[in-house]
Design a protein around this motif. Structure first.
Motif, PDB file in Angstrom:
ATOM      1  N   GLY A 192       1.275 -13.773   7.114  1.00 21.18           N
ATOM      2  CA  GLY A 192       0.503 -15.066   7.815  1.00 21.18           C
ATOM      3  C   GLY A 192       0.917 -16.257   6.943  1.00 21.18           C
ATOM      4  O   GLY A 192       0.664 -16.288   5.766  1.00 21.18           O
ATOM      5  N   ARG A 193       1.028 -17.343   7.595  1.00 22.52           N
ATOM      6  CA  ARG A 193       1.003 -18.819   6.957  1.00 22.52           C
ATOM      7  C   ARG A 193       1.175 -19.714   8.095  1.00 22.52           C
ATOM      8  O   ARG A 193       0.995 -19.561   9.177  1.00 22.52           O
ATOM      9  N   ALA A 194       0.837 -21.037   7.689  1.00 27.54           N
ATOM     10  CA  ALA A 194       0.653 -22.146   8.641  1.00 27.54           C
ATOM     11  C   ALA A 194       2.209 -22.544   9.140  1.00 27.54           C
ATOM     12  O   ALA A 194       3.172 -22.290   8.395  1.00 27.54           O
ATOM     13  N   GLY A 195       2.074 -22.883  10.341  1.00 27.37           N
ATOM     14  CA  GLY A 195       3.411 -23.319  11.094  1.00 27.37           C
ATOM     15  C   GLY A 195       3.686 -24.628  11.124  1.00 27.37           C
ATOM     16  O   GLY A 195       4.620 -25.201  11.746  1.00 27.37           O
ATOM     17  N   VAL A 196       2.521 -25.438  10.938  1.00 23.83           N
ATOM     18  CA  VAL A 196       2.550 -26.816  10.994  1.00 23.83           C
ATOM     19  C   VAL A 196       1.908 -27.403   9.821  1.00 23.83           C
ATOM     20  O   VAL A 196       1.075 -26.507   9.184  1.00 23.83           O
ATOM     21  N   PRO A 197       2.326 -28.712   9.442  1.00 27.14           N
ATOM     22  CA  PRO A 197       1.670 -29.216   8.135  1.00 27.14           C
ATOM     23  C   PRO A 197       0.023 -29.111   7.970  1.00 27.14           C
ATOM     24  O   PRO A 197      -0.613 -28.966   7.059  1.00 27.14           O
ATOM     25  N   GLU A 198      -0.464 -29.377   9.329  1.00 28.68           N
ATOM     26  CA  GLU A 198      -2.032 -29.457   9.498  1.00 28.68           C
ATOM     27  C   GLU A 198      -2.782 -27.962   9.355  1.00 28.68           C
ATOM     28  O   GLU A 198      -3.939 -27.789   9.342  1.00 28.68           O
ATOM     29  N   GLY A 199      -1.914 -26.981   9.202  1.00 25.86           N
ATOM     30  CA  GLY A 199      -2.459 -25.520   9.111  1.00 25.86           C
ATOM     31  C   GLY A 199      -2.946 -25.016  10.628  1.00 25.86           C
ATOM     32  O   GLY A 199      -2.265 -25.482  11.599  1.00 25.86           O
ATOM     33  N   TRP A 200      -3.872 -24.181  10.575  1.00 27.81           N
ATOM     34  CA  TRP A 200      -4.504 -23.559  11.867  1.00 27.81           C
ATOM     35  C   TRP A 200      -5.550 -23.050  11.555  1.00 27.81           C
ATOM     36  O   TRP A 200      -6.306 -23.077  10.524  1.00 27.81           O
ATOM     37  N   ARG A 201      -6.414 -23.257  12.831  1.00 27.91           N
ATOM     38  CA  ARG A 201      -7.747 -22.837  12.924  1.00 27.91           C
ATOM     39  C   ARG A 201      -7.871 -21.573  13.752  1.00 27.91           C
ATOM     40  O   ARG A 201      -7.383 -21.600  14.926  1.00 27.91           O
ATOM     41  N   TYR A 202      -8.603 -20.638  13.317  1.00 30.27           N
ATOM     42  CA  TYR A 202      -8.796 -19.451  14.464  1.00 30.27           C
ATOM     43  C   TYR A 202     -10.173 -18.629  14.296  1.00 30.27           C
ATOM     44  O   TYR A 202     -10.574 -19.049  13.256  1.00 30.27           O
ATOM     45  N   GLY A 203     -10.302 -18.059  15.279  1.00 26.29           N
ATOM     46  CA  GLY A 203     -11.578 -16.937  15.199  1.00 26.29           C
ATOM     47  C   GLY A 203     -10.862 -15.460  15.645  1.00 26.29           C
ATOM     48  O   GLY A 203      -9.952 -15.281  16.430  1.00 26.29           O
ATOM     49  N   ALA A 204     -11.299 -14.450  15.000  1.00 22.05           N
ATOM     50  CA  ALA A 204     -10.604 -13.144  15.037  1.00 22.05           C
ATOM     51  C   ALA A 204     -11.756 -12.139  14.974  1.00 22.05           C
ATOM     52  O   ALA A 204     -12.770 -12.291  14.653  1.00 22.05           O
ATOM     53  N   VAL A 205     -11.385 -11.009  15.851  1.00 21.22           N
ATOM     54  CA  VAL A 205     -12.118  -9.755  16.025  1.00 21.22           C
ATOM     55  C   VAL A 205     -11.167  -8.551  15.588  1.00 21.22           C
ATOM     56  O   VAL A 205     -10.187  -8.784  16.030  1.00 21.22           O
ATOM     57  N   TYR A 206     -11.904  -7.765  14.768  1.00 26.69           N
ATOM     58  CA  TYR A 206     -10.961  -6.464  14.362  1.00 26.69           C
ATOM     59  C   TYR A 206     -11.759  -5.289  14.816  1.00 26.69           C
ATOM     60  O   TYR A 206     -12.562  -4.794  14.041  1.00 26.69           O
ATOM     61  N   PRO A 207     -11.504  -5.019  16.253  1.00 31.08           N
ATOM     62  CA  PRO A 207     -12.180  -3.489  16.430  1.00 31.08           C
ATOM     63  C   PRO A 207     -11.624  -2.358  15.994  1.00 31.08           C
ATOM     64  O   PRO A 207     -10.341  -2.401  15.786  1.00 31.08           O
TER      65      PRO A 207
END
Length: 326
Positions: free
Chosen positions: A77-92
């Protein structure tokens, strides 16, 4: 993206969603090494782009898309754009996903996701709404929305996972090597010694192990140590003691590898576990009529009602961290 230089992450659990890990994060420079998860990864991108290497190729997930990774599947996993990324995740857990699949889909066998990226803003909004419900302590909404989100994703992008079969002697040797490493987690042999014990050559074992588990033995060992460390931290063991128990040289060694796989340092991870709301009351289940109506909407080509912008991209809150990926 506002505050583009700041990285924040929170990895936690909610008492009323037992066994389901939750993550809300914003990364710019963060890079996740190759690793796996015991649970499913359902990560909804809110801003920016995440890139993750999955089964031989780079996958790109932007706003409104979901990164979907099946259990025990190596990825980065890594950023695909200079500003990075923001996300929410669930791990069922696999058990929860299997239960939902059996009740709401026609998938037979072990259910999983077919494509690692799905562009579905409505499902992404559902994931963010699960996290918002958890923030508000709304157990009924969190559980219901999680089940609706998983159902929708399985109906749109689900299928039976292929069964792994032992095809060669090399695959059998890799399985035996894995068992040895699990038994000697804190004091593993060298590749040469391990190969000699299994009556094969180092490079033959290396090739077989990569083919079977998607990573070389030393990377697999680090991943497994971090998994074991998480269990010990969940049980309340001090990080320094955890480091020694799983084979890291010291707490800083544990912290470095833990952050590169989980996304937060072990101390922050453990603090969130201790802060889980201790509400033991049982969930009230929605009525059958209401639940069926909600589930019938999960495969609609467009959302029955457009979620508010705030639901799609809730503010990223949590413990600041310099260091989950999918």
């Amino acid at each position: 993206m506002a505050g583009s230089g700041e990285e924040r992450a929170r990895h936690w659990r909610y008492e009323e969603l037992p066994g389901v890990d939750l993550l809300r994060a914003r990364y710019v420079r963060k890079t996740f090494v190759r690793h796996t998860h015991e649970h499913f990864v359902i990560a909804a991108i809110a801003e920016g782009v995440e890139v993750f290497h999955h089964r031989g190729s780079d996958q790109y997930a932007g706003p409104g898309a979901l990164a979907l990774v099946n259990p025990d599947t190596p990825h980065t996993g890594r950023a695909g754009v200079p500003e990075g990324w923001r996300y929410g995740a669930v791990y069922p857990t696999p058990e929860l996903v299997a239960e939902i699949a059996a009740e709401t889909t026609v998938i037979r066998g072990t259910p999983g996701f077919v494509s690692p990226v799905l562009d579905d803003p409505y499902a992404a909004a559902l994931v963010h709404r699960v996290l918002r419900a958890v923030d508000e302590g709304d157990a009924l909404a969190a559980d219901t929305l999680l089940r609706i989100a998983v159902t929708r994703l399985l109906r749109l992008n689900g299928g039976p996972l292929p069964q792994r079969e032992v095809r060669t002697a090399g695959t059998a040797a890799a399985a035996r090597a894995r068992a040895v490493l699990e038994e000697r987690l804190a004091g593993p042999p060298t590749l040469e010694a391990l190969a000699a014990e299994l009556e094969t050559s180092p490079f033959a074992l290396l090739r077989a192990f990569r083919e079977a588990y998607g990573m070389p033995p030393h990377t697999w060992l680090t991943d497994t140590r971090v998994r074991r460390a998480r269990r010990l931290l969940d049980a309340g063991t001090a990080p320094a003691d955890v480091a020694a128990a799983v084979g890291f040289t010291d707490q800083s060694h544990l912290s470095r590898h833990f952050s590169r796989i989980v996304g937060v340092p072990p101390g922050a991870y453990q603090r969130e576990r201790k802060n889980v709301q201790d509400t033991r009351s049982r969930l009230l289940l929605p009525s059958g009529v209401w639940q069926k109506r909600q589930l019938s909407q999960t495969c609609a080509p467009a959302a029955p009602e457009t979620p508010a912008t705030g639901d799609r991209t809730p503010p990223s809150s949590g413990t600041p961290s310099g260091s989950g990926s999918p």
